[in-house]
Design a protein around this motif. Structure first.
Motif, short mmCIF file in Angstrom:
data_model
loop_
_atom_site.label_atom_id
_atom_site.label_comp_id
_atom_site.label_asym_id
_atom_site.label_seq_id
_atom_site.Cartn_x
_atom_site.Cartn_y
_atom_site.Cartn_z
N VAL A 48 66.32 101.31 -16.47
CA VAL A 48 65.24 100.37 -16.79
C VAL A 48 65.70 98.94 -16.48
CG1 VAL A 48 63.79 99.41 -18.63
CG2 VAL A 48 64.24 101.88 -18.55
N ALA A 49 66.93 98.61 -16.87
CA ALA A 49 67.45 97.26 -16.61
C ALA A 49 67.56 97.01 -15.10
CB ALA A 49 68.83 97.11 -17.26
N GLN A 71 62.22 98.01 -24.15
CA GLN A 71 63.19 97.23 -23.37
C GLN A 71 62.51 96.14 -22.55
OE1 GLN A 71 65.94 100.07 -21.59
NE2 GLN A 71 66.88 98.46 -20.38
N ALA A 72 61.29 96.40 -22.12
CA ALA A 72 60.56 95.42 -21.30
C ALA A 72 59.87 94.36 -22.17
CB ALA A 72 59.54 96.14 -20.42
N ALA A 86 54.54 94.53 -18.55
CA ALA A 86 54.94 93.34 -19.32
C ALA A 86 54.52 92.06 -18.60
CB ALA A 86 56.46 93.35 -19.54
N ALA A 87 54.66 92.07 -17.26
CA ALA A 87 54.36 90.86 -16.49
C ALA A 87 52.86 90.63 -16.38
CB ALA A 87 54.97 90.98 -15.09
N GLY A 111 60.85 102.22 -15.72
CA GLY A 111 61.12 100.79 -15.94
C GLY A 111 60.27 99.92 -15.04
N ALA A 112 60.09 100.32 -13.77
CA ALA A 112 59.26 99.53 -12.85
C ALA A 112 57.85 99.41 -13.43
CB ALA A 112 59.23 100.19 -11.48
N HIS A 133 58.02 97.02 -16.63
CA HIS A 133 58.18 95.60 -16.31
C HIS A 133 56.89 95.04 -15.73
CE1 HIS A 133 62.36 95.73 -17.33
NE2 HIS A 133 62.67 96.58 -16.37
N ASP A 134 56.21 95.86 -14.93
CA ASP A 134 54.94 95.41 -14.36
C ASP A 134 53.90 95.21 -15.46
OD1 ASP A 134 53.48 94.77 -11.97
OD2 ASP A 134 52.33 96.59 -12.29
N LYS A 156 64.41 95.88 -13.21
CA LYS A 156 63.83 94.55 -13.47
C LYS A 156 64.11 93.58 -12.32
CE LYS A 156 62.98 91.02 -16.78
NZ LYS A 156 63.03 90.55 -18.14
N GLY A 157 63.04 93.03 -11.75
CA GLY A 157 63.20 92.02 -10.71
C GLY A 157 63.74 92.53 -9.40
#
Lengths: 376, 376
Positions: free
Chosen positions: B273-274, B345-346, B319-320, B312-313, B316-317, B277-278
């Motif tokens: 997951v980490a 985590q996100a 979350a963004a 995770g992808a 994070h999406d 990110k980005g």
């Protein structure tokens, strides 16, 4: 500007002149490119006269392909070439470690003898440099990775001199290792990078640039103060192949179908690059499916859209993370146009240089020349 | 808080209580979950006494799986169930359109008769609702998608009443269409969304939330003022399956191997997951390979890392792009823990609610109840 290299403002015309070139190892296209397979016979004869002392063999041993080239040492002109499907993954399959080593040695000895016989030479007379998967854990002999910073003059390279062949036809190969960082690894591209910076017209960029080497596993090498300090790998080519063949998207794309090329393909590719911006791939990829469902593109053009999504993800990431460093694209004829188009769309254009496709194809040969001069 | 639903602060304990549940259609796991296959016999007998007038059949027809459930209308309790591998993609293979329609009708008639026979009922007595791929272009009868906004009380649903069976054993099925936006499409999840908002304790969230339905093609539905206004699809589950089986990563992961579960698996998942990110997926995925090369995780834990990269992808999406809207996770027992972990985590944790896995499994049944009440 040296012959065969183009700055960004000219790539659109130059790519047509440079549009022959071979294919990079590992990009899945193993057809020999007739135009660079051999020089015309008269010039070959002239070259051979001085070859005994002034030639070397350059071997690029990928996962799926084997490529061996006879090279004139003075200017790295490729004089003859052999290709086959004996890639490392193929040779490693269903073999013990000992059997595998024997298979690698056998293939190299056979191909070297075959190529040199055409020119009246033997393995003992001509040095061989080997890079790629031959030094990996599934290769001929495993070599540890070199670390970063990895100076682009080759002095940090790790290599081993390995004998091969049978009594009466023995040779030695300079087996070259790859490079790793904490999280990344490459094998084969180190030779291409050495080759790139051995060219006088590019040497100055070693102070600060990103070199992009597209392929099955596309590599972006960050170069600072004369050394590779970091690199990133994008599974662009492999994702295209695997998703086109094995995912639900196979119903929506035809890589060789109608609309894959030309204006339609180019527009679909552009839409794919735009779709990849600010979206995770796992989401952008589903648009390939809905393009098919909603009959937005023909299956051929939709393959170009998929390619745009994947290359676009790479381009947007480079734009976001590349800072203001110059970027050099070193791609074969097939990949040069889409990568340059995606880089332009992602805003990298003003700091982009594009190496000619034929020149990009010769980088590993030039890198092998550097390594043999230093270590051979 | 209603039974079976948990707010974020409690999911870690509740998920254990809710850890049985079946699997969502299309997630590739077709094993019947014994615990919810049938009620214990005595309570089934009691339920059957009133079923003739108060039951319906709920059919979830995915690409790879067929699932039919006998449901008590008053409270949507599942009383009996049949599952098989007769998914739409399976039935459509190598059949003309006419043959395909016949095959769909035949499978439905056979399964309905078989399930009802156990309870002394016939198709004419019990209404059937069918959602999923049966209304797609490779299905039984193609229905156009409903558009957005799509009100969550079901009034915008598109459905058709389709006869099936042979003389003497005829029934009618309410075939339900999917929803589309300009770029996205879903089939089957519309019933789950209707089911979710039919529950009094969640109805209030229809003003503003994102409902997450993980699976082969994970869906994030954006709900505003009582209607689905947009949704996004992430090919998370399919990418995991295709990459584990067909890409170079197959050498680095073993989804059922050592370290896939437990603390090792959880730490590897967290690292995945980490890593996502980005970073574009095409780059993050190569870390799965180098994890293997550098012996950073066992192949089982590395499969958890791959899962972490993909989920995770998505997290994070979300979350963004999710703004400050509440998020509801509706996942089966197998996917609930990793999704909740990735969302935490996100940074989505403070606005996250997690539906119990057994409740998530019943959403399409509840949605079919809504549709039969309104349209049946």
């Amino acid at each position: 500007m040296a012959d065969g290299t183009t700055r960004s403002s000219r790539w659109k015309t130059d790519r047509l002149q440079n549009g022959r070139g071979g294919t990079r190892a590992g990009d899945g296209d193993l057809r020999p490119s007739a135009s660079d397979l051999r020089l015309p016979l008269p010039s070959r004869r002239r070259a051979m006269a001085s070859c005994k002392s002034a030639c070397f063999l350059s071997c690029d041993w990928g996962s799926s392909a084997f490529r061996l080239r006879l090279v004139r040492r003075s200017d790295c002109t490729v004089m003859d070439e052999l290709r086959s499907g004996d890639g490392a993954a193929v040779l490693a399959r269903r073999r013990t470690a000992a059997e595998r080593r024997k298979a690698f040695e056998g293939v190299l000895a056979d191909r070297v003898a075959r190529l040199l016989r055409r020119h009246g030479l033997t393995a003992a007379e001509v040095p061989v440099a080997v890079s790629g998967m031959a030094s990996s854990s599934i290769g001929w002999r495993e070599l540890p990775y070199a670390g970063v910073p990895f100076r682009v003059d080759g002095r940090d390279a790790i290599a081993a001199s390995v004998p091969f062949g049978t009594a009466g036809a023995r040779g030695r190969a300079l087996l070259v290792s790859g490079i790793r960082t904490g999280d990344e690894a490459l094998r084969g591209e180190e030779a291409e990078l050495l080759g790139f910076f051995s060219r006088p017209e590019w040497r100055g960029m070693a102070d600060d640039c990103v070199v992009v080497l597209p392929g099955t596993h596309s590599k972006h090498a960050v170069v600072r103060r004369g050394a590779v300090t970091d690199f990133r790998t994008y599974m662009t080519g492999e994702l295209f192949a695997v998703l086109s063949a094995h995912s639900m998207l196979r119903h929506s794309v035809e890589p060789e179908g109608r609309g894959a090329q030309g204006a339609k393909g180019s527009r679909a590719f552009e839409a794919g690059v735009a779709c990849a911006k600010g979206r995770p791939l796992s989401e952008a990829l589903f648009r390939v499916r809905t393009n098919g469902l909603f009959r937005r593109h023909e299956a051929g053009a939709n393959a170009a859209f998929l390619s745009g999504v994947l290359i676009g993800a790479e381009a947007h990431d480079l734009a976001a993370r590349g800072g203001r460093s110059p970027v050099v694209l070193c791609a074969n004829a097939r990949l040069q146009v889409p990568y340059a188009q995606a880089f332009e769309q992602a805003g990298i254009y003003p700091r982009l240089s594009v190496l000619g496709a034929a020149e990009a194809d010769r980088l590993s040969v030039q890198g092998h020349g550097v390594l043999l001069d230093r270590l051979g």
